[in-house]
Write a protein that holds these residues in place. Structure first.
Motif, PDB file in Angstrom:
ATOM      1  N   LYS A 177      39.629  46.160  75.072  1.00  0.00           N
ATOM      2  CA  LYS A 177      40.226  46.236  76.414  1.00  0.00           C
ATOM      3  C   LYS A 177      39.542  45.196  77.293  1.00  0.00           C
ATOM      4  O   LYS A 177      38.309  45.106  77.319  1.00  0.00           O
ATOM      5  CB  LYS A 177      39.982  47.638  76.978  1.00  0.00           C
ATOM      6  CG  LYS A 177      40.677  47.939  78.292  1.00  0.00           C
ATOM      7  CD  LYS A 177      40.483  49.419  78.605  1.00  0.00           C
ATOM      8  CE  LYS A 177      41.328  49.894  79.770  1.00  0.00           C
ATOM      9  NZ  LYS A 177      41.091  49.178  81.007  1.00  0.00           N
ATOM     10  N   SER A 191      39.670  42.872  81.237  1.00  0.00           N
ATOM     11  CA  SER A 191      40.154  42.929  82.617  1.00  0.00           C
ATOM     12  C   SER A 191      40.651  41.542  83.009  1.00  0.00           C
ATOM     13  O   SER A 191      40.391  41.051  84.083  1.00  0.00           O
ATOM     14  CB  SER A 191      39.018  43.385  83.552  1.00  0.00           C
ATOM     15  OG  SER A 191      37.920  42.507  83.394  1.00  0.00           O
ATOM     16  N   ARG A 224      40.087  49.696  69.910  1.00  0.00           N
ATOM     17  CA  ARG A 224      40.713  49.145  71.116  1.00  0.00           C
ATOM     18  C   ARG A 224      39.844  48.032  71.664  1.00  0.00           C
ATOM     19  O   ARG A 224      38.627  48.203  71.791  1.00  0.00           O
ATOM     20  CB  ARG A 224      40.854  50.224  72.190  1.00  0.00           C
ATOM     21  CG  ARG A 224      41.946  51.221  71.895  1.00  0.00           C
ATOM     22  CD  ARG A 224      42.147  52.122  73.117  1.00  0.00           C
ATOM     23  NE  ARG A 224      43.227  53.055  72.868  1.00  0.00           N
ATOM     24  CZ  ARG A 224      43.105  54.146  72.135  1.00  0.00           C
ATOM     25  NH1 ARG A 224      41.923  54.460  71.600  1.00  0.00           N
ATOM     26  NH2 ARG A 224      44.138  54.940  71.935  1.00  0.00           N
ATOM     27  N   SER A 257      49.827  45.800  78.206  1.00  0.00           N
ATOM     28  CA  SER A 257      49.320  44.838  79.184  1.00  0.00           C
ATOM     29  C   SER A 257      50.229  44.742  80.398  1.00  0.00           C
ATOM     30  O   SER A 257      51.434  44.992  80.318  1.00  0.00           O
ATOM     31  CB  SER A 257      49.213  43.461  78.539  1.00  0.00           C
ATOM     32  OG  SER A 257      48.641  42.579  79.469  1.00  0.00           O
ATOM     33  N   SER A 272      44.507  43.473  79.487  1.00  0.00           N
ATOM     34  CA  SER A 272      45.262  43.817  78.292  1.00  0.00           C
ATOM     35  C   SER A 272      44.411  44.709  77.407  1.00  0.00           C
ATOM     36  O   SER A 272      43.181  44.622  77.415  1.00  0.00           O
ATOM     37  CB  SER A 272      45.613  42.569  77.495  1.00  0.00           C
ATOM     38  OG  SER A 272      46.108  41.581  78.362  1.00  0.00           O
ATOM     39  N   THR A 273      45.089  45.565  76.646  1.00  0.00           N
ATOM     40  CA  THR A 273      44.389  46.346  75.636  1.00  0.00           C
ATOM     41  C   THR A 273      45.086  46.109  74.301  1.00  0.00           C
ATOM     42  O   THR A 273      46.270  46.412  74.151  1.00  0.00           O
ATOM     43  CB  THR A 273      44.426  47.846  75.977  1.00  0.00           C
ATOM     44  OG1 THR A 273      43.946  48.016  77.301  1.00  0.00           O
ATOM     45  CG2 THR A 273      43.570  48.631  74.997  1.00  0.00           C
TER      46      THR A 273
END
Lengths: 162, 585
Positions: B373, B375, B371, B427, B433-434
């Motif tokens: 991730k 911000s 993953r 997202s 979004s990841t």
């Protein structure tokens, strides 16, 4: 419909000859009348006097004869006008009791004619006399169809307006 | 607008033809009816009327002979006239023509009756008892013959009518079938045309869309290539203007960054086009996934720190499978996986202004999940699908703000699919979004000796090599750069401008190594290498080319070359490539 007069000596002589035959026959053949019935009125019009009412002439071919003929008689409209008759249908009856129903308005619009004479000679029964309803087929060929042919009753002796 | 008008013209035409056919149809039915009515009614009616009149005349004459009064005489004359008229109706006018044509014998028969009547007209109108007797005899004879004749006529007319009716029916049926078939053909034709029209419309629209996207992409590319080029050219001009004594290192940094950005851009495009042409060779080698992730993160750590972002790797979920030395050895394609991670992390950094980016790796049963991730700005839900499409940056304003070819995610998604995995995204705008990479998990249990995948960047001075190198290169600028670099590595350099010169140089002098460009005028690198090998020289020949496809590498090896350095090259990569051959000597 224009008034016609004898055109030639030849025609005149022929007419004379035919008149002679007619005179010979009149003693034997009873004079025919057209019985015009409207409500409770009855008018009898002699074969010889019908053409005298307005002195109208119609020259036309017919579906049953070969050459153009000159008829004397009166237009249906004039006849009804003379006797001040108005109606919706006419029931015309022939010598042999054959009856046909005629739509008056349509027949008058098509210029229906009641004729009694051909070339000023009274029409005999064998010539579809004494009275014959015809239409100006030479002038309006479109009238030569089933309906108007059915209405063209010959050997007519009675006309009942309803 | 145009296609609608064509379609409506077609529709109107169809409706018009249908109406026209319907009118014909109705007219045919009416004609048929009329025709059959004429056949059934008119002629037989007229014919039979004469027969009736003859019978009536007969009866009138009998009455007159039986009771000779004035009244019965008049009636006999009337009946004679009516019969006469009937006879005339049958031979006069249209009916006469018709009868003469249809049954000339009957026509002649009636003519004869009429002649008799005309001949005896006078006596007939007088109708003496004698005349009546004579007429009765004639009339009986006529009646008998006419009856016979009419029997024949009716029979013939009936069978004629039957034939005609059948013919009319046939015509009607054929016409009906024709109309139905025509209608069907028109319908099918319209349907096919409509389908074809729709198909071509779709094709045209998609072609228009593709061409629009390509133009957009070219515009982006142009921008992305011009930006670093501007940095490069600008830096060079500034350096030229700077007095020699001054420090140019800041400008040098810009120059290097711009060049690398340009190279990355071109690599992206090449990757993408290579992927489009579906040439994938998948490796299955053991490598350390955690080490690879760390290496990728280390590449971006400086950039992240500069932006004030926290870039971390989380391997907690791997606790059960992680080895004691914190390695996770798996079977797979490290270069593709590295590219995926590079793209995702660079993307995350690009779209995140503040906060953190965390990369976490988890292995559950036979599935490996990575993953990434962030911000950052996030992606609106309607654009979630579009971002994986080629050139699918959310909108052109984004590409202006953040740069990039718009190919990174497309390439990454394609690569994960090539590796039998998937790339998805969760997202929300303004909530980050990841990106989730899912791959099959193939752990390697046994202890495999691994060399570090990522060459460690050393700040140490590069150790010098010694030897004599022949540089074959047609481009003067590239000659200059390569010669300078090789000299800096401690090598003696001779230069040949093309394959021919290279072959002569090899014959005349002795070299420890040849660096060979591939595309050159007169004689290309492959041909030159083949000739040098053919002359029996066995010094290593290393290709030096901007053509990086697998095919060209293969043809280099086929021509007897032993190495492959792709342009542009850096000093350290040149060194490591050459070191191999000089060590071997």
């Amino acid at each position: 419909m224009k008034a016609r007069e004898p055109k030639s000596i030849k025609r005149f002589c022929l007419n004379g000859f035919l008149s002679a035959i007619l005179l010979l026959c009149t003693g034997i053949v009873s004079a025919y009348e057209l019985t015009l019935i409207h409500q409770n009125q009855t008018h009898s019009i002699e074969q010889s006097s019908l053409k005298e009412i307005n002195g109208q002439t119609l020259e036309t071919i017919t579906p049953w004869t070969d050459n153009p003929l000159t008829f004397q008689g009166i237009s249906l409209a004039s006849l009804l006008a003379k006797y001040k008759i108005k109606g919706r249908i006419a029931k015309a009856k022939a010598l042999n009791d054959y009856v046909v129903e005629i739509d008056l308005q349509e027949a008058i619009e098509a210029n229906a004619f009641i004729v009694s004479h051909i070339d000023n000679q009274p029409m005999k029964v064998r010539n579809k006399g004494p009275f014959w309803i015809i239409f100006p087929w030479s002038e309006k060929p479109e009238l030569n169809d089933r309906k108007y042919q059915d209405w063209s009753i010959w050997q007519m002796v009675e006309l009942k307006i309803e | 607008m145009k296609r609608y008008s064509i379609f409506s013209i077609w529709l109107f035409l169809l409706i018009g033809v249908s109406i026209w056919l319907a009118i014909i149809f109705v007219r045919i039915s009416t004609e048929t009816q009329n025709y059959s009515a004429i056949i059934t009614d008119n002629r037989p009616w007229h014919l039979s009327q004469l027969q009736i009149e003859m019978e009536r005349l007969n009866s009138a004459l009998l009455t007159y002979q039986h009771t000779p009064t004035k009244d019965t005489q008049t009636k006999a004359i009337l009946r004679m006239e009516l019969m006469w008229n009937r006879a005339e109706v049958l031979i006069g006018g249209a009916a006469g023509k018709d009868l003469n044509h249809y049954d000339p014998t009957s026509y002649q028969f009636i003519i004869n009756i009429q002649s008799y009547l005309s001949e005896h007209e006078n006596s007939l109108y007088r109708m003496s008892e004698k005349t009546a007797r004579q007429l009765a005899v004639e009339n009986n004879r006529w009646s008998a013959e006419y009856q016979l004749r009419m029997g024949e006529v009716f029979q013939r007319s009936y069978s004629n009518f039957h034939d005609i009716a059948a013919q009319v029916q046939d015509t009607y049926r054929v016409t009906k079938n024709l109309v139905v078939a025509l209608g069907l053909v028109i319908f099918v034709l319209s349907f096919v045309l409509y389908q074809e029209f729709q198909r071509s419309r779709k094709l045209r629209i998609s072609a228009e869309r593709a061409s629009k996207t390509k133009s957009q992409f070219l515009a982006n590319m142009s921008h992305e290539i011009r930006t670093p080029l501007n940095g490069i050219i600008g830096s060079i001009q500034l350096m030229r203007a700077t007095p020699k004594a001054d420090d140019c290192s800041a400008l040098m940094d810009t120059l290097e960054q711009s060049s690398e950005a340009l190279l990355a851009q071109i690599n992206d495009v090449l990757d993408y086009s290579r992927m489009e042409s579906e040439k994938h060779v998948i490796e299955h080698v053991p490598f350390d996934l955690v080490g690879l992730a760390r290496a990728v993160i280390s590449i971006y750590s400086a950039q992240a720190t500069n932006k004030g972002l926290d870039l971390t790797l989380n391997t907690e979920e791997l606790a059960t499978v992680l080895r004691t030395d914190n390695q996770l050895i798996i079977l797979g394609d490290p270069s593709k996986l590295r590219q995926i991670l590079l793209n995702l992390i660079s993307n995350a950094i690009k779209f995140t202004e503040e906060g953190k980016i965390s990369i976490s790796i988890a292995a559950i049963e036979d599935e490996l999940t990575i993953r990434v991730k962030d911000s950052g700005v996030g992606i609106s839900s309607e654009n979630l699908d579009a971002i994986f499409k080629p050139f699918g940056q959310e909108d052109s304003s984004i590409s202006r703000r953040f740069g990039g070819s718009g190919l990174g995610l497309t390439i990454s998604k394609k690569l994960t699919e090539v590796l039998n995995g998937s790339l998805t995204v969760n997202s929300k705008p303004d909530h980050g979004s990841t990106f989730i990479v899912t791959l099959p998990f193939n752990p390697v249990e046994e202890d495999v000796l691994l060399t570090s995948e990522v060459p460690t960047k050393t700040e140490e001075a590069i150790p010098l090599l010694s030897g004599k190198v022949l540089l074959v290169e047609d481009n003067a600028v590239n000659q200059k750069i390569a010669k300078a670099m090789l000299t800096k590595l401690g090598l003696t350099v001779s230069v040949a401008n093309n394959g021919n010169e290279a072959v002569s140089a090899v014959v005349e002098d002795r070299f420890d190594l040849i660096l060979m460009d591939l595309q050159m005028p007169e004689k290309d690198g492959i041909q030159a290498a083949k000739e040098i090998r053919a002359f029996g020289y066995d010094m290593p020949i290393v290709a030096l080319t901007a053509n990086t496809t697998i095919e060209s590498q293969q043809s280099c090896f086929d021509a007897g070359m032993v190495g492959f350095i792709s342009k542009p090259f850096k000093l350290d990569s040149l060194h490591s490539a050459l070191k191999l051959h000089f060590d071997a000597m």
